[in-house]
Write an enzyme that holds these catalytic residues in place. Sequence first.
Site, PDB file in Angstrom:
ATOM      1  N   LYS A  74       0.824  -1.210   0.000  1.00  0.00           N
ATOM      2  CA  LYS A  74       0.000   0.000   0.000  1.00  0.00           C
ATOM      3  C   LYS A  74       0.863   1.268   0.000  1.00  0.00           C
ATOM      4  CE  LYS A  74      -3.930  -2.079  -0.118  1.00  0.00           C
ATOM      5  NZ  LYS A  74      -3.526  -3.470  -0.113  1.00  0.00           N
TER       6      LYS A  74
HETATM    7  C1  LIG Z   1      -9.920  -2.968  -1.616  1.00  0.00           C
HETATM    8  C2  LIG Z   1      -9.240  -3.753  -0.539  1.00  0.00           C
HETATM    9  N1  LIG Z   1      -9.927  -4.070   0.569  1.00  0.00           N
HETATM   10  C3  LIG Z   1      -9.365  -4.752   1.573  1.00  0.00           C
HETATM   11  C4  LIG Z   1      -8.059  -5.152   1.532  1.00  0.00           C
HETATM   12  C5  LIG Z   1      -7.501  -5.926   2.672  1.00  0.00           C
HETATM   13  O1  LIG Z   1      -6.516  -5.264   3.352  1.00  0.00           O
HETATM   14  P1  LIG Z   1      -5.459  -6.083   4.235  1.00  0.00           P
HETATM   15  O2  LIG Z   1      -4.598  -6.815   3.290  1.00  0.00           O
HETATM   16  O3  LIG Z   1      -4.727  -5.017   4.975  1.00  0.00           O
HETATM   17  O4  LIG Z   1      -6.253  -6.980   5.113  1.00  0.00           O
HETATM   18  C6  LIG Z   1      -7.286  -4.839   0.427  1.00  0.00           C
HETATM   19  C7  LIG Z   1      -5.880  -5.255   0.398  1.00  0.00           C
HETATM   20  O5  LIG Z   1      -5.147  -5.488  -0.377  1.00  0.00           O
HETATM   21  C8  LIG Z   1      -7.884  -4.128  -0.648  1.00  0.00           C
HETATM   22  O6  LIG Z   1      -7.183  -3.818  -1.750  1.00  0.00           O
END
Ligand SMILES: Cc1ncc(COP(=O)(O)O)c(C=O)c1O
Length: 289
Positions: free
Chosen positions: A101
């Site tokens: 990110k």
């Molecule tokens: C749109 C979206 N929602 C949720 C997530 C989930 O985040 P995390 O990987 O921090 O759990 C991501 C992660 O890549 C994402 O791109």
Amino acid sequence: MIASAFAVAYTGAIPVFVDADKETWNIDVTKIEEKITARTKAIMPVHIFGLMCDMDAITAIAKKYKLFILEDAAEAHGAEFKARKAGSFSDMAAFSFFANKNITTGEGGMVVTNDEAIYNKARYHKNLCFPLDGNRNYTHDEIGFNYRMSNVIAAIGLAQVEKSDIYKGLRIKNNSLYREYLKDVPGIIFQPLHVDYLNVCWMNAIVIDPVKYGHTKDELMLFLKEHGIDTRLLFNGMHNQKSLKEFGCSMAGDYSVSDWLTQNGLYLPSASNLSEEQITGICKLIATL
Ligand SMILES: Cc1ncc(COP(=O)(O)O)c(C=O)c1O
């Protein structure tokens, strides 16, 4: 992105899908109302690749049907709609700090809300429903989770937040270089640029029009790979996920835009520290295939 649907499923609720909009690649706001029933509790706009959803339309629909809005701002740190930041339009919003990110703590993330009751509920549930008053009698009134972030990781996160404008600027600059160097290549489509939206360009996603470009996205990915350039597929739609079908989600309906994105889209290299030479090199390859 599967995590958005999984988050709904974890609560026991059934996620209902809405196709994407062909211009923005975000939720098609004209198709939300037809999916709302008496059982609908919330709308979850997922701001995709750093571009926010149309929050005017979503806010109006949520008001009309008295629904919560839960923003998935995992990819949209610092993104704006009409000069207001992602995460500030909803009852609750989630940001990801995963390693890829714009700002990161390796793993983990952040939830934001303006509602004190929701804030306390989140603190309670993320800590195994230990009482918020500090009582440690090991008696738990509800089912909780261990979603705690350690203080070391939080310290890294705070330092990242201080640098977030720098990383945001780098991503936006790199994306504008891709747009500039690919502008004369037919059949390469980006998300639109619009004065109401600040796209923080988490990923340099493009969609190929194979007729205009003369090659498919798979041919382009292979060609770039042969020249040492890695790319990635775009997400596969939720209506194509076995896990969600078996969970009980309805897979019926028209998701042709989502399928078009999956079939023809890819991410070009998107790291914040790409050099202009690297980007021009990639664009030259794309133009010469
Ligand atoms: C749109 C979206 N929602 C949720 C997530 C989930 O985040 P995390 O990987 O921090 O759990 C991501 C992660 O890549 C994402 O791109």
